[in-house]
Design a protein around this motif. Structure first.
Motif, PDB file in Angstrom:
ATOM      1  N   ARG A 186       0.721  -1.385   0.285  1.00 40.61           N
ATOM      2  CA  ARG A 186       0.233  -0.029   0.205  1.00 40.61           C
ATOM      3  C   ARG A 186       0.828   0.897  -0.193  1.00 40.61           C
ATOM      4  O   ARG A 186       1.479   1.235   0.443  1.00 40.61           O
ATOM      5  N   VAL A 187       0.779   1.850  -0.903  1.00 40.81           N
ATOM      6  CA  VAL A 187       1.940   3.151  -1.161  1.00 40.81           C
ATOM      7  C   VAL A 187       1.272   4.690  -0.531  1.00 40.81           C
ATOM      8  O   VAL A 187       1.286   5.383  -1.161  1.00 40.81           O
ATOM      9  N   VAL A 200       0.331  -1.151  -4.872  1.00 42.88           N
ATOM     10  CA  VAL A 200       1.473  -1.284  -6.406  1.00 42.88           C
ATOM     11  C   VAL A 200       1.741  -3.046  -6.164  1.00 42.88           C
ATOM     12  O   VAL A 200       2.353  -3.282  -5.057  1.00 42.88           O
ATOM     13  N   SER A 201       2.076  -3.717  -6.947  1.00 42.40           N
ATOM     14  CA  SER A 201       2.673  -4.629  -7.161  1.00 42.40           C
ATOM     15  C   SER A 201       4.342  -4.668  -7.113  1.00 42.40           C
ATOM     16  O   SER A 201       4.737  -3.830  -7.905  1.00 42.40           O
ATOM     17  N   ILE A 202       5.040  -5.060  -5.980  1.00 46.20           N
ATOM     18  CA  ILE A 202       6.531  -4.677  -5.641  1.00 46.20           C
ATOM     19  C   ILE A 202       7.417  -5.278  -6.723  1.00 46.20           C
ATOM     20  O   ILE A 202       7.759  -4.612  -7.348  1.00 46.20           O
ATOM     21  N   ASN A 203       6.811  -6.337  -7.748  1.00 41.21           N
ATOM     22  CA  ASN A 203       7.780  -6.694  -9.504  1.00 41.21           C
ATOM     23  C   ASN A 203       7.217  -5.934 -10.310  1.00 41.21           C
ATOM     24  O   ASN A 203       7.884  -5.898 -11.290  1.00 41.21           O
ATOM     25  N   GLY A 204       6.536  -5.348 -10.160  1.00 42.27           N
ATOM     26  CA  GLY A 204       5.841  -4.320 -11.401  1.00 42.27           C
ATOM     27  C   GLY A 204       6.612  -2.817 -10.943  1.00 42.27           C
ATOM     28  O   GLY A 204       5.652  -1.964 -12.507  1.00 42.27           O
ATOM     29  N   ILE A 220       5.926   6.011  -7.688  1.00 44.91           N
ATOM     30  CA  ILE A 220       6.528   4.854  -8.232  1.00 44.91           C
ATOM     31  C   ILE A 220       6.208   5.130  -9.479  1.00 44.91           C
ATOM     32  O   ILE A 220       5.000   5.105 -10.143  1.00 44.91           O
ATOM     33  N   GLU A 221       7.126   4.261 -10.377  1.00 41.80           N
ATOM     34  CA  GLU A 221       6.685   4.177 -11.963  1.00 41.80           C
ATOM     35  C   GLU A 221       6.545   2.388 -12.217  1.00 41.80           C
ATOM     36  O   GLU A 221       7.153   1.998 -11.780  1.00 41.80           O
ATOM     37  N   THR A 222       5.788   2.720 -12.914  1.00 43.37           N
ATOM     38  CA  THR A 222       4.920   1.006 -12.789  1.00 43.37           C
ATOM     39  C   THR A 222       4.566   1.330 -14.986  1.00 43.37           C
ATOM     40  O   THR A 222       5.277   2.087 -15.272  1.00 43.37           O
ATOM     41  N   ALA A 223       4.304   0.235 -15.265  1.00 45.02           N
ATOM     42  CA  ALA A 223       4.320  -0.817 -16.336  1.00 45.02           C
ATOM     43  C   ALA A 223       3.122   1.199 -17.641  1.00 45.02           C
ATOM     44  O   ALA A 223       3.423   1.266 -18.351  1.00 45.02           O
ATOM     45  N   LYS A 224       2.294   0.977 -16.513  1.00 46.41           N
ATOM     46  CA  LYS A 224       0.895   1.680 -16.803  1.00 46.41           C
ATOM     47  C   LYS A 224       0.937   3.351 -16.456  1.00 46.41           C
ATOM     48  O   LYS A 224       0.052   4.083 -17.455  1.00 46.41           O
ATOM     49  N   ILE A 236       2.687   8.672  -4.005  1.00 47.06           N
ATOM     50  CA  ILE A 236       3.658   8.326  -2.448  1.00 47.06           C
ATOM     51  C   ILE A 236       3.046   8.544  -1.357  1.00 47.06           C
ATOM     52  O   ILE A 236       2.618   9.983  -1.389  1.00 47.06           O
ATOM     53  N   GLY A 237       2.035   8.422  -0.548  1.00 43.01           N
ATOM     54  CA  GLY A 237       1.214   9.113  -0.002  1.00 43.01           C
ATOM     55  C   GLY A 237       2.340   9.164   1.575  1.00 43.01           C
ATOM     56  O   GLY A 237       3.424   8.049   1.494  1.00 43.01           O
ATOM     57  N   LYS A 238       2.215  10.668   2.385  1.00 38.88           N
ATOM     58  CA  LYS A 238       2.988  10.922   2.985  1.00 38.88           C
ATOM     59  C   LYS A 238       3.117   9.656   4.355  1.00 38.88           C
ATOM     60  O   LYS A 238       4.268   9.554   4.792  1.00 38.88           O
TER      61      LYS A 238
END
Length: 241
Positions: A196-197, A203-207, A216-220, A225-227
């Motif tokens: 939980r970010v 978010v999936s850690i592997n993603g 956080i950057e994912t493929a999509k 990231i919340g405080k």
């Protein structure tokens, strides 16, 4: 000394994906044994005429005969755990003295609590030795979408976004929307693979492709990231940015 027998479980649900989830959960507990599966209450009634079950995982809304009416028809009732997508029958469950009332989609942790409650009302069977397979099947979860249970492989799940009473589930193959809370999705997912970010994002850690202190950057997408989550996110991801 003789071993205590396993608890014989019967699954009664008209949706094959829902039966599959309960079946997989049962298979993970050596103290449980799958006695049978039925697609409706009439099949279950016939099953109990020729065989036995100690514990029934029973859906409520089914064609021909509801789970509630089926339960009322039984003279010698096994222990029953209701498994349903609807919350409005909880009072009926209380009146019928069922063990527990599980709302779909059912997290494994919630399933365990219900089984533990059932064991508190019957002898706990001794665990049987099991042979662990060399390769575990790939994990997945189900989400209810348009009155269907849709399977999502965890390896394909990128992130989940909250939209008040709904969540959007983003995968490598696309996006689906389901009516449930982000907290209930969080309970369905393994802690080691997802984080939980933000109050609105898991978010999936592997993603994760990259990250900094804010994003956080994912493929999509880029996900904030919340405080309140920042310290834990950076700790889990091993970053000091």
């Amino acid at each position: 000394m003789s071993e205590n027998p396993s608890v014989r479980c019967l699954i009664v649900d008209d949706e094959p994906p829902a039966r599959e989830i309960i079946r997989r959960y049962i298979e993970q507990l050596p103290s449980l044994e799958l006695a049978g599966e039925c697609g409706n209450a009439l099949e279950a009634f016939s099953f109990l005429q020729r065989d036995s079950a100690d514990l029934i995982f029973l859906d409520i809304r089914m064609p021909q005969l509801s789970g509630i009416d089926f339960l009322k028809s039984l003279k010698n009732r096994p222990k029953v755990i209701f498994t349903t997508a609807y919350t409005e029958y909880a009072l009926h469950a209380y009146e019928l003295d069922v063990v527990d009332y599980l709302v779909k989609p059912i997290p494994f942790e919630r399933f365990l609590r219900a089984v533990d409650k059932a064991f508190g009302q019957m002898p706990v069977p001794a665990a049987r030795p099991t042979i662990q397979p060399s390769a575990q099947p790939e994990s997945f979860v189900y989400f209810r979408v348009d009155r269907k249970m849709v399977k999502v492989m965890l390896s394909e799940l990128l992130y989940v976004e909250s939209m008040k009473d709904y969540v959007r589930v983003f995968t490598t193959g696309g996006m689906l929307i389901t009516k449930q809370s982000l907290s209930s999705v969080e309970a369905m997912l393994p802690e080691t693979g997802f984080i939980r970010v933000h109050r609105s994002f898991i978010v999936s850690i592997n993603g994760i492709r990259s990250f900094n202190a804010e994003t956080i950057e994912t493929a999509k997408a880029a996900i904030p990231i919340g405080k309140l989550y920042k310290n834990n996110v950076l700790k889990v991801l091993g970053g000091a940015v």
